[in-house]
Design a protein around this motif. Structure first.
Motif, PDB file in Angstrom:
ATOM      1  N   LYS A 203       0.831  -1.208   0.000  1.00  0.00           N
ATOM      2  CA  LYS A 203       0.000   0.000   0.000  1.00  0.00           C
ATOM      3  C   LYS A 203       0.866   1.258   0.000  1.00  0.00           C
ATOM      4  N   ARG A 204       1.942   1.211   0.781  1.00  0.00           N
ATOM      5  CA  ARG A 204       2.841   2.365   0.845  1.00  0.00           C
ATOM      6  C   ARG A 204       3.469   2.622  -0.527  1.00  0.00           C
ATOM      7  N   MET A 205       3.896   1.540  -1.185  1.00  0.00           N
ATOM      8  CA  MET A 205       4.519   1.686  -2.495  1.00  0.00           C
ATOM      9  C   MET A 205       3.498   2.145  -3.535  1.00  0.00           C
ATOM     10  N   LEU A 206       2.258   1.652  -3.422  1.00  0.00           N
ATOM     11  CA  LEU A 206       1.194   2.048  -4.343  1.00  0.00           C
ATOM     12  C   LEU A 206       0.964   3.561  -4.255  1.00  0.00           C
ATOM     13  N   GLU A 207       0.854   4.066  -3.035  1.00  0.00           N
ATOM     14  CA  GLU A 207       0.638   5.506  -2.841  1.00  0.00           C
ATOM     15  C   GLU A 207       1.818   6.309  -3.382  1.00  0.00           C
ATOM     16  N   LYS A 208       3.009   5.891  -3.056  1.00  0.00           N
ATOM     17  CA  LYS A 208       4.211   6.611  -3.485  1.00  0.00           C
ATOM     18  C   LYS A 208       4.333   6.622  -5.007  1.00  0.00           C
ATOM     19  N   HIS A 209       4.051   5.481  -5.626  1.00  0.00           N
ATOM     20  CA  HIS A 209       4.186   5.374  -7.077  1.00  0.00           C
ATOM     21  C   HIS A 209       3.207   6.296  -7.798  1.00  0.00           C
ATOM     22  N   TYR A 210       1.951   6.338  -7.341  1.00  0.00           N
ATOM     23  CA  TYR A 210       0.967   7.186  -8.012  1.00  0.00           C
ATOM     24  C   TYR A 210       1.235   8.670  -7.742  1.00  0.00           C
ATOM     25  N   ARG A 211       1.796   8.978  -6.596  1.00  0.00           N
ATOM     26  CA  ARG A 211       2.201  10.357  -6.337  1.00  0.00           C
ATOM     27  C   ARG A 211       3.308  10.769  -7.310  1.00  0.00           C
ATOM     28  N   GLU A 212       4.244   9.855  -7.537  1.00  0.00           N
ATOM     29  CA  GLU A 212       5.339  10.160  -8.463  1.00  0.00           C
ATOM     30  C   GLU A 212       4.857  10.194  -9.910  1.00  0.00           C
ATOM     31  N   LEU A 213       3.858   9.382 -10.240  1.00  0.00           N
ATOM     32  CA  LEU A 213       3.253   9.459 -11.574  1.00  0.00           C
ATOM     33  C   LEU A 213       2.637  10.837 -11.792  1.00  0.00           C
ATOM     34  N   ASN A 214       1.909  11.287 -10.802  1.00  0.00           N
ATOM     35  CA  ASN A 214       1.230  12.575 -10.886  1.00  0.00           C
ATOM     36  C   ASN A 214       2.226  13.727 -10.977  1.00  0.00           C
ATOM     37  N   GLU A 215       3.380  13.551 -10.338  1.00  0.00           N
ATOM     38  CA  GLU A 215       4.412  14.589 -10.355  1.00  0.00           C
ATOM     39  C   GLU A 215       5.336  14.482 -11.561  1.00  0.00           C
ATOM     40  N   GLY A 216       5.122  13.468 -12.391  1.00  0.00           N
ATOM     41  CA  GLY A 216       5.946  13.301 -13.585  1.00  0.00           C
ATOM     42  C   GLY A 216       7.312  12.701 -13.324  1.00  0.00           C
ATOM     43  N   LYS A 217       7.515  12.118 -12.133  1.00  0.00           N
ATOM     44  CA  LYS A 217       8.814  11.529 -11.806  1.00  0.00           C
ATOM     45  C   LYS A 217       8.991  10.147 -12.418  1.00  0.00           C
ATOM     46  N   VAL A 218       7.884   9.473 -12.686  1.00  0.00           N
ATOM     47  CA  VAL A 218       7.915   8.192 -13.393  1.00  0.00           C
ATOM     48  C   VAL A 218       6.894   8.263 -14.519  1.00  0.00           C
ATOM     49  N   GLU A 219       7.027   7.373 -15.491  1.00  0.00           N
ATOM     50  CA  GLU A 219       6.235   7.538 -16.711  1.00  0.00           C
ATOM     51  C   GLU A 219       5.204   6.453 -16.966  1.00  0.00           C
ATOM     52  N   ARG A 220       5.193   5.408 -16.169  1.00  0.00           N
ATOM     53  CA  ARG A 220       4.200   4.365 -16.438  1.00  0.00           C
ATOM     54  C   ARG A 220       3.778   3.693 -15.142  1.00  0.00           C
ATOM     55  N   VAL A 221       2.623   3.073 -15.179  1.00  0.00           N
ATOM     56  CA  VAL A 221       2.075   2.371 -14.023  1.00  0.00           C
ATOM     57  C   VAL A 221       2.853   1.088 -13.788  1.00  0.00           C
ATOM     58  N   PHE A 222       3.176   0.822 -12.545  1.00  0.00           N
ATOM     59  CA  PHE A 222       3.878  -0.421 -12.211  1.00  0.00           C
ATOM     60  C   PHE A 222       2.987  -1.626 -12.458  1.00  0.00           C
ATOM     61  N   ARG A 223       3.628  -2.710 -12.822  1.00  0.00           N
ATOM     62  CA  ARG A 223       2.945  -3.996 -12.927  1.00  0.00           C
ATOM     63  C   ARG A 223       3.093  -4.729 -11.596  1.00  0.00           C
ATOM     64  N   VAL A 224       2.354  -5.827 -11.451  1.00  0.00           N
ATOM     65  CA  VAL A 224       2.461  -6.642 -10.239  1.00  0.00           C
ATOM     66  C   VAL A 224       3.902  -7.087 -10.029  1.00  0.00           C
ATOM     67  N   GLN A 225       4.584  -7.424 -11.134  1.00  0.00           N
ATOM     68  CA  GLN A 225       5.973  -7.876 -11.062  1.00  0.00           C
ATOM     69  C   GLN A 225       6.847  -6.879 -10.302  1.00  0.00           C
ATOM     70  N   GLU A 226       6.642  -5.604 -10.566  1.00  0.00           N
ATOM     71  CA  GLU A 226       7.501  -4.586  -9.947  1.00  0.00           C
ATOM     72  C   GLU A 226       7.165  -4.379  -8.469  1.00  0.00           C
ATOM     73  N   TYR A 227       5.892  -4.495  -8.122  1.00  0.00           N
ATOM     74  CA  TYR A 227       5.539  -4.430  -6.710  1.00  0.00           C
ATOM     75  C   TYR A 227       6.116  -5.640  -5.965  1.00  0.00           C
ATOM     76  N   ALA A 228       6.126  -6.788  -6.625  1.00  0.00           N
ATOM     77  CA  ALA A 228       6.677  -7.999  -6.010  1.00  0.00           C
ATOM     78  C   ALA A 228       8.189  -7.884  -5.841  1.00  0.00           C
ATOM     79  N   GLU A 229       8.869  -7.424  -6.882  1.00  0.00           N
ATOM     80  CA  GLU A 229      10.327  -7.302  -6.819  1.00  0.00           C
ATOM     81  C   GLU A 229      10.762  -6.355  -5.708  1.00  0.00           C
ATOM     82  N   ALA A 230       9.963  -5.335  -5.435  1.00  0.00           N
ATOM     83  CA  ALA A 230      10.305  -4.369  -4.388  1.00  0.00           C
ATOM     84  C   ALA A 230      10.356  -5.023  -3.012  1.00  0.00           C
TER      85      ALA A 230
END
Length: 312
Positions: A203-230
């Protein structure tokens, strides 16, 4: 060593080779192993492992042995007659003082799903338990487990063409016996704090990732694979834990977060729909529009017209 620096191992062969232990009894390609631990570390006692993470299940049956193991900074003593298991993802270490007769079974999630049951975690939800403290069983109960794991070991060494099928069926019986003796009423949704460490981290990573998407720091939505690898987890295992702990599939969490962010931007900003689509990881605004309508019954444009807050 700090937990964050712990090595992650996908197979027992990989783990033991890294630790400098003999691997003669372990097939490097096998997704199921069983052996007497004494044959591996008998001449190295007392033996202490470094902190590590495993991407497979471990079941331990201690007839004659002693030591302790640590899971996510919780330490449990090991005595003769103890049965315990660990599942993927945890930080763990162990120390053996004696190991005269200690049988170890390791297996992958794919072995469970392919040879035991495709919906293994629905039939045996206790496999997702956060932490399983080893339990010392009455002698007559431990003997029931001993008969089973020795039969499994016998078949493991057999050249029979039905070897894997026999092992998988015997292992089902073993799981049923564990469920009968330890987990008859277990439901992972109600285990301790519903927000387990894995769920909280997701949940923490989900929130952080979408915040960074909104801020333009990352360019695409993470897949399940990336949440798992974290979290150094297998994607299927992460999905199973999230579904069991929250009652909601990981894909649903991602979808709901995407829609929530889209609604917020449509309602509270003048950012173009094309830009919103881009921020939320959609290559085409048409794809975003179809996605949004699928889950809201409204197009982004219609939603904006109905909800846009034009504040000064």
């Amino acid at each position: 060593m700090k937990n964050g620096d712990a090595r992650v191992f996908n197979t027992l062969h990989e783990q033991y080779r890294h630790m400098g232990l003999p691997t003669d009894l372990i097939d490097a390609q096998a997704d199921f192993t069983i052996f007497n631990l004494n044959h591996i570390i008998g001449g190295l006692l007392p033996f202490k492992s470094p902190v590590h993470r495993l991407n497979f299940f471990v079941f331990n049956f201690i007839k004659r042995g002693s030591g302790h193991y640590t899971i996510d900074e919780q330490t449990f003593e090991l005595y003769p007659g103890t049965v315990y298991f660990t599942n993927p993802g945890h930080y763990r270490s162990y120390e053996w003082q004696t190991a005269d007769e200690v049988y170890l079974i390791t297996l992958s999630e794919s072995f469970l799903k392919e040879n035991v049951h495709a919906d293994i975690f629905e039939e045996f939800p206790f496999l997702l338990t956060e932490t399983f403290p080893g339990r010392v069983l009455p002698q007559e109960v431990f003997l029931e487990f001993e008969r089973l794991y020795l039969l499994i070991h016998q078949e493991y060494l057999s050249p029979s063409p039905f070897r894997k099928r026999i092992i998988s069926n015997l292992f089902v019986v073993l799981l049923i016996k564990i469920k009968e003796n330890f987990w008859l009423d277990y439901n992972p949704i109600y285990e301790g704090n519903r927000s387990s460490a894995i769920v909280k981290n997701f949940k923490r990573m989900l929130e952080k990732h979408y915040r960074e998407l909104n801020e333009g720091k990352v360019e695409r939505v993470f897949r399940v694979q990336e949440y798992a690898e974290a979290q150094s987890l297998h994607p299927n295992y992460l999905s199973n834990v999230i579904k069991a702990k929250t009652g909601k599939a990981i894909g649903t969490w991602i979808m709901e977060k995407t829609i929530a962010e889209a609604k917020s931007l449509l309602q509270n900003s003048s950012v173009s729909i094309k830009e919103i689509a881009y921020r939320l990881g959609f290559a085409e605004s048409a794809h975003f529009s179809n996605y949004f309508k699928k889950y809201t019954d409204s197009t982004p444009l219609a939603y904006r017209k109905a909800h846009y807050m034009n504040t000064p």
